[in-house]
Design an enzyme around this catalytic site. Structure first.
Site, PDB file in Angstrom:
ATOM      1  CG  HIS A 185      -1.201   3.475   4.645  1.00 14.87           C
ATOM      2  ND1 HIS A 185      -0.792   4.239   3.581  1.00 14.87           N
ATOM      3  CD2 HIS A 185      -0.212   3.519   5.561  1.00 14.87           C
ATOM      4  CE1 HIS A 185       0.406   4.728   3.840  1.00 14.87           C
ATOM      5  NE2 HIS A 185       0.782   4.309   5.036  1.00 14.87           N
ATOM      6  CB  THR A 187      -1.437   5.492   0.224  1.00 12.36           C
ATOM      7  OG1 THR A 187      -1.427   4.224   0.893  1.00 12.36           O
ATOM      8  CG2 THR A 187      -0.184   6.271   0.580  1.00 12.36           C
ATOM      9  CE  LYS A 188      -3.712   0.274   0.259  1.00 10.55           C
ATOM     10  NZ  LYS A 188      -2.301   0.392   0.692  1.00 10.55           N
ATOM     11  CG  ASN A 189     -10.156   4.436  -2.768  1.00 10.42           C
ATOM     12  OD1 ASN A 189      -8.978   4.502  -3.115  1.00 10.42           O
ATOM     13  ND2 ASN A 189     -11.132   4.109  -3.591  1.00 10.42           N
TER      14      ASN A 189
END
Ligand SMILES: *Cc1c(COP(=O)(O)O)cnc(C)c1O
Length: 393
Positions: A185, A187-189
């Site tokens: 997603h 918002t992840k790294n």
């Protein structure tokens, strides 16, 4: 006043559009844009090699990977699954969808990961699985969790949504339990908008996993030429990502080490500034832990300080945020789940936690952010809380 520093900012490697273009061109000459095209294949092999993972199946989200894991774990109505309450809804929802009952245990205040010493007391004869959530990308105490699981015959499903490229005693998160679930997603790294992966760490689940992911059919075997036609074999759903997403993801993974190093650097810079401050309590992890810098969080002394802190940071140009509302205190959580023992740390930490901006490139702003935070906190003394508390009575 300069722009606001937001909590998160997507890293773009620069190759994403070129790979997506290749996927488009490929589809004109026999390639596929749907699931399991050549980019999906490349990403899966890339991750298997990089993580030393037995089998990686890309999905369209970590939510999908968790749902697949719940099916593969054969969760039946009434079966219990031990997990923290301090997590994202999908950790619990995946099991509730199968009629399972999440049983929440408390977290440890140093990491906000499940307190492994509370697992045994939560086990009943209905317990089927343990779901450690590696909060902020930092490992749960996996050796103890795996030992308990082996002793009681339970499966372990790692919610490693935030954990890509973190390690526990040299092993990649997601590869230690029976199943591991990743999120890509935005918002992840490492990201592709919406995306995820299910790691199958035991061969005995591999064949069924392919079927569950392909709407319950043996289409994967058919596409490989192992079956003459494909038919409905089992329960399942559509858990595949489009090859366009995989093309985007490959471009990100090629920069995965750089992304992780930059985030880790920012994490360390925050930590140098906040560790030792008596205004904020910082996380601490075991010595055999390498983290991926997914989140930097701190715990304020009082829950009552948080709103003013977040507002003042925002006025200073910096977005900081709280995180999960504990699931046991949510409307659906109280309907579908059960609590085992005290939720003391879960409730106290969730109410005091703030996350600081974390993304590639935030390194140069960490000093400014820390200066601002420490200035605000040193002005918010306990006596003012007592006064404002009295005023509201
Ligand atoms: C982000 C996240 C998820 C969900 O991931 P999606 O890819 O958005 O479905 C699940 N669990 C945890 C702990 C997460 O942080």
């Amino acid at each position: 006043m300069s722009e606001i520093i937001f909590l998160n900012k997507v890293f773009i490697s620069g190759q994403e559009a070129a790979y997506m273009q290749q996927a488009i061109e490929g589809s004109k000459t026999g390639g596929v844009l749907s699931g399991d095209g050549s980019f999906t294949h490349q990403v899966s092999r890339f991750l298997e090699k990089r993580l030393n993972a037995h089998k990686v199946l890309l999905t369209h989200s970590c939510t999908a990977a968790l749902e697949m894991a719940a099916i593969l774990a054969d969760i039946q109505p009434g079966d219990e699954v031990i997990m923290p309450s301090y997590t994202f809804v999908s950790t619990a929802n995946a099991f509730v969808l199968r009629g399972g009952v999440p049983v929440f245990i408390d977290v440890k205040p140093d990491s906000l990961n499940m307190d492994e010493s509370l697992i045994e007391a939560a086990i009943t004869d209905k317990t089927k699985a343990i779901v450690p959530v590696h909060y902020a990308g930092a490992p749960c105490e996996m050796d103890t969790i795996m030992e308990i699981a082996a002793q009681y015959g339970l499966l372990v499903i790692e919610d490693a949504a935030q954990g890509i490229y973190s390690t526990y005693k040299g092993r990649a998160l997601g590869t230690i339990g029976d199943f591991g679930c990743f999120s890509f997603h935005e918002t992840k790294n490492i990201v592709c908008g919406e995306g995820g992966a299910l790691l199958i760490n035991r061969e005995e689940f591999a064949a069924r996993a392919e079927i569950v992911r392909e709407k319950g059919t043996d289409r994967s075997a058919f596409m490989r030429g192992d079956a003459k036609k494909y038919t409905w074999q089992d329960v399942g759903s559509s858990y595949l990502p489009s090859d366009m997403s995989a093309a985007f993801l490959l471009a990100q993974l090629e920069k995965g080490e750089e992304i992780t190093q930059q985030r880790r650097k920012a994490w360390e810079l925050y930590d140098q500034r906040f560790r030792g401050s008596n205004h904020i309590q910082v996380p601490s992890y075991g010595p055999e832990t390498v983290i991926n810098g997914h989140i930097y969080f701190g715990l304020l002394h009082e829950a009552s300080e948080r709103k003013a802190f977040i507002d003042e940071m925002r006025r200073g140009g910096v977005q900081t945020l709280s995180h999960y509302v504990p699931l046991h205190s949510s409307p659906a959580g109280s309907r579908y789940c059960r609590v085992s023992g005290s939720m003391e740390h879960t409730e106290s930490c969730a109410a005091r936690l703030v996350r600081f901006p974390m993304f590639c490139g935030v390194e140069s702003s960490v000093d400014m952010i820390a200066d601002l935070a420490l200035k605000i906190l040193s002005n918010s003394t306990p006596s003012t809380h007592a006064e404002s508390g009295q005023l509201t009575v």
